[in-house]
Design a protein around this motif. Structure first.
Motif, PDB file in Angstrom:
ATOM      1  N   VAL A 111       7.433  -7.511 -11.774  1.00 57.98           N
ATOM      2  CA  VAL A 111       6.850  -6.061 -11.534  1.00 57.98           C
ATOM      3  C   VAL A 111       5.193  -6.378 -11.577  1.00 57.98           C
ATOM      4  CG1 VAL A 111       6.705  -3.484 -13.133  1.00 57.98           C
ATOM      5  CG2 VAL A 111       8.358  -4.552 -11.879  1.00 57.98           C
ATOM      6  N   LYS A 112       4.160  -7.151 -12.474  1.00 58.47           N
ATOM      7  CA  LYS A 112       3.269  -7.434 -12.679  1.00 58.47           C
ATOM      8  C   LYS A 112       2.282  -8.208 -11.709  1.00 58.47           C
ATOM      9  CE  LYS A 112      -0.256  -9.049 -15.290  1.00 58.47           C
ATOM     10  NZ  LYS A 112      -0.565  -7.819 -16.605  1.00 58.47           N
ATOM     11  N   ILE A 113       3.359  -8.754 -10.494  1.00 59.46           N
ATOM     12  CA  ILE A 113       3.061  -9.195  -9.656  1.00 59.46           C
ATOM     13  C   ILE A 113       2.810  -7.972  -8.233  1.00 59.46           C
ATOM     14  CG2 ILE A 113       3.190 -10.212  -7.273  1.00 59.46           C
ATOM     15  CD1 ILE A 113       3.717 -12.533  -9.119  1.00 59.46           C
ATOM     16  N   ILE A 114       3.931  -7.044  -8.241  1.00 59.89           N
ATOM     17  CA  ILE A 114       4.098  -6.027  -7.613  1.00 59.89           C
ATOM     18  C   ILE A 114       3.020  -5.275  -7.376  1.00 59.89           C
ATOM     19  CG2 ILE A 114       5.194  -3.684  -7.093  1.00 59.89           C
ATOM     20  CD1 ILE A 114       8.012  -5.637  -7.605  1.00 59.89           C
ATOM     21  N   PHE A 115       2.447  -4.930  -9.016  1.00 62.77           N
ATOM     22  CA  PHE A 115       1.428  -4.126  -9.143  1.00 62.77           C
ATOM     23  C   PHE A 115      -0.034  -4.517  -9.116  1.00 62.77           C
ATOM     24  CE2 PHE A 115       3.819  -1.664 -12.701  1.00 62.77           C
ATOM     25  CZ  PHE A 115       4.796  -0.863 -11.359  1.00 62.77           C
ATOM     26  N   ASN A 116      -0.482  -5.608  -8.220  1.00 59.33           N
ATOM     27  CA  ASN A 116      -1.629  -6.093  -8.298  1.00 59.33           C
ATOM     28  C   ASN A 116      -2.211  -5.452  -7.098  1.00 59.33           C
ATOM     29  OD1 ASN A 116      -1.774  -8.455 -10.190  1.00 59.33           O
ATOM     30  ND2 ASN A 116      -0.691  -9.746  -8.595  1.00 59.33           N
ATOM     31  N   GLY A 117      -3.478  -5.515  -6.579  1.00 62.94           N
ATOM     32  CA  GLY A 117      -4.239  -4.494  -5.375  1.00 62.94           C
ATOM     33  C   GLY A 117      -4.038  -3.194  -6.491  1.00 62.94           C
ATOM     34  N   LEU A 147       0.720  -1.272  -0.080  1.00 54.43           N
ATOM     35  CA  LEU A 147       0.066   0.525  -0.130  1.00 54.43           C
ATOM     36  C   LEU A 147       1.136   1.568   0.053  1.00 54.43           C
ATOM     37  CD1 LEU A 147      -2.887  -0.848   2.198  1.00 54.43           C
ATOM     38  CD2 LEU A 147      -2.847  -0.686   0.203  1.00 54.43           C
ATOM     39  N   ARG A 148       1.792   1.191   0.716  1.00 49.43           N
ATOM     40  CA  ARG A 148       2.703   2.645   0.620  1.00 49.43           C
ATOM     41  C   ARG A 148       3.609   3.185  -0.779  1.00 49.43           C
ATOM     42  NH1 ARG A 148       6.308   1.904   6.627  1.00 49.43           N
ATOM     43  NH2 ARG A 148       4.378   1.704   8.140  1.00 49.43           N
ATOM     44  N   LEU A 149       3.855   1.451  -1.159  1.00 49.59           N
ATOM     45  CA  LEU A 149       4.736   1.168  -2.287  1.00 49.59           C
ATOM     46  C   LEU A 149       3.709   2.552  -3.287  1.00 49.59           C
ATOM     47  CD1 LEU A 149       6.850   1.211  -4.476  1.00 49.59           C
ATOM     48  CD2 LEU A 149       6.036  -1.446  -4.511  1.00 49.59           C
ATOM     49  N   HIS A 150       2.236   1.638  -3.453  1.00 48.98           N
ATOM     50  CA  HIS A 150       1.041   2.179  -4.376  1.00 48.98           C
ATOM     51  C   HIS A 150       0.904   3.780  -3.955  1.00 48.98           C
ATOM     52  CE1 HIS A 150      -0.050  -2.012  -4.536  1.00 48.98           C
ATOM     53  NE2 HIS A 150       0.532  -1.944  -5.127  1.00 48.98           N
ATOM     54  N   ARG A 151       0.766   4.586  -3.051  1.00 47.75           N
ATOM     55  CA  ARG A 151       0.567   5.533  -3.024  1.00 47.75           C
ATOM     56  C   ARG A 151       1.794   6.296  -3.416  1.00 47.75           C
ATOM     57  NH1 ARG A 151      -1.871   3.098   2.313  1.00 47.75           N
ATOM     58  NH2 ARG A 151       0.368   3.834   3.598  1.00 47.75           N
TER      59      ARG A 151
END
Length: 416
Positions: free
Chosen positions: A249-255, A199-203
């Motif tokens: 990277v595809k997995i990291i972007f999940n969510g 979540l922190r990375l996505h933010r």
């Protein structure tokens, strides 16, 4: 040779004009963009006009291009769609291709080393070339598209594994241990990425999407660099690291919010397909030894044979991945799309030239066959699929012939 200002303008100008030329030519014959880029490289390179010579800078940028191509190919794979039967059948089909390709090449090649190089080159499927074609045709989400993606994913990763095992110069046992070590490290990274929500990375990505920070693009390129560096340190082909980085990277972007993911994907496409990937194909054209091919009549005759060999060695085994109940059009298209190979062919031939196993004319014949496969097979496959689908729909839409009362009742009509 160092690149000059004129060379730089011509190369970047060719990259810029390639999509325009592809659209103009598309009014007569539909050409994949990568074919136009490669042909432009041949045209402005030493083989024809001699306006631009190969240089260390262009080679360096082309390396980034092929890395980005394989990263984007790995990123495009949706394992949720291809896992299970499509993936199992694709692995089985590729193993059959490996047996057919290497076995046949060993019988025909002048020596075993040449046979192994040629055989592995014939087992590849150009997922990186097929992804934009399938995306433009709107087929990536369909069962047929999933089958093509499974065939392409295994057809790109399988040859990379074969290169690591048989063409790295190491003892195959040692090479297998090193490869297993990389797979373990990559699997651990993928599992770790899959466990968290990030979540922190996505933010942070969301906060810098419209700023000069562009954290998403920078962190992606960092992940690519790390995995490519690890594969190079272990003595593996750098494309294995690039492909794995795409999956990670595809997995990291999940969510992450879908609109954010789509915007990041657009930026990555701009970096990759907008500049670096075209440079790879353009540079391939610049370094393509057309003179060696034209000077060797045997090599010229070999090109159509290799083109057919791609169809037999790689295309026919791809039928194993056809979805249950596939139409004849889907099956025919899958054979043709599965036989489309170029990036791995280029990588294998370059290794063969560096190790002086392949002659320049044979390497040029292999690349020419790969180029023709990208030019012919995807267009023929999709056209065949549309044609057979159209003929089936036309047949289904034809009204039944009118029946006389006797026909309807199951009795012979009067006068028959």
């Amino acid at each position: 040779m160092d690149v000059t200002g004129v060379d730089l303008v011509l190369v970047v100008g060719a990259v810029a004009v390639a999509p325009v030329l592809a659209r103009l030519v598309g009014r007569v014959i539909e050409l994949p963009l990568i074919v136009v880029e490669l042909l432009l490289g041949v045209l402005i390179g030493p083989a024809v006009l001699g306006w631009v010579d190969p240089s260390q800078l262009l080679d360096f940028l082309a390396e980034f291009g092929v890395v980005m191509l394989f990263f984007l190919a790995g990123y495009e794979i949706d394992f949720g769609r291809i896992r299970g039967r499509p993936l199992r059948r694709s692995v089985l089909g590729w193993l059959l291709s490996l047996v057919l390709g290497v076995g046949g090449a060993l019988l025909l090649a002048p020596d075993p080393a040449t046979g192994v190089f040629v055989g592995i080159a014939l087992t590849s499927t150009a997922l990186g070339a097929l992804v934009p074609i399938m995306r433009d045709a709107g087929l990536l989400g369909a069962p047929f598209g999933s089958a093509v993606m499974a065939v392409g994913a295994v057809g790109e990763f399988g040859p990379l594994v074969a290169i690591a095992l048989f063409l790295s110069g190491r003892n195959p046992g040692t090479a297998a241990v090193v490869l297993i070590g990389f797979v373990v490290l990559a699997a651990a990274a993928i599992l770790l990425a899959a466990r968290g929500t990030h979540l922190r990375l996505h933010r942070l990505i969301a906060a810098t999407l419209d700023t000069s920070g562009q954290f998403a693009v920078r962190i992606v390129l960092f992940v690519v660099a790390v995995l490519v560096a690890v594969s190079m340190v272990l003595g593996l082909d750098l494309l294995i690291g690039a492909f794995t980085a795409g999956v990670l990277v595809k997995i990291i972007f999940n969510g992450a919010p879908l609109d954010h993911v789509h915007r990041v994907e657009s930026k990555l496409d701009a970096v990759g397909f907008g500049f670096l990937v075209p440079l790879f194909f353009l540079n391939t054209g610049l370094t393509f030894d057309l003179r060696a091919l034209l000077a060797d009549g045997g090599a010229m005759l070999l090109v159509p044979g290799l083109l057919v060999a791609l169809l037999l060695v790689r295309g026919l085994p791809a039928l194993l991945s056809a979805p249950v109940g596939s139409s004849p059009g889907d099956r025919g298209a899958l054979v043709l799309l599965g036989a489309t190979g170029l990036p791995i062919v280029i990588a294998v031939t370059q290794m063969g030239l560096d190790e002086q196993v392949l002659t320049p004319s044979l390497a040029a014949a292999l690349v020419a066959a790969g180029l023709l496969s990208v030019l012919i097979y995807p267009l023929a496959g999709l056209a065949l699929r549309r044609r057979l689908a159209g003929s089936r729909s036309t047949t289904a839409a034809q009204p039944a012939s009118p029946e006389s009362p006797g026909d309807a009742a199951g009795q012979p009509p009067v006068g028959r």
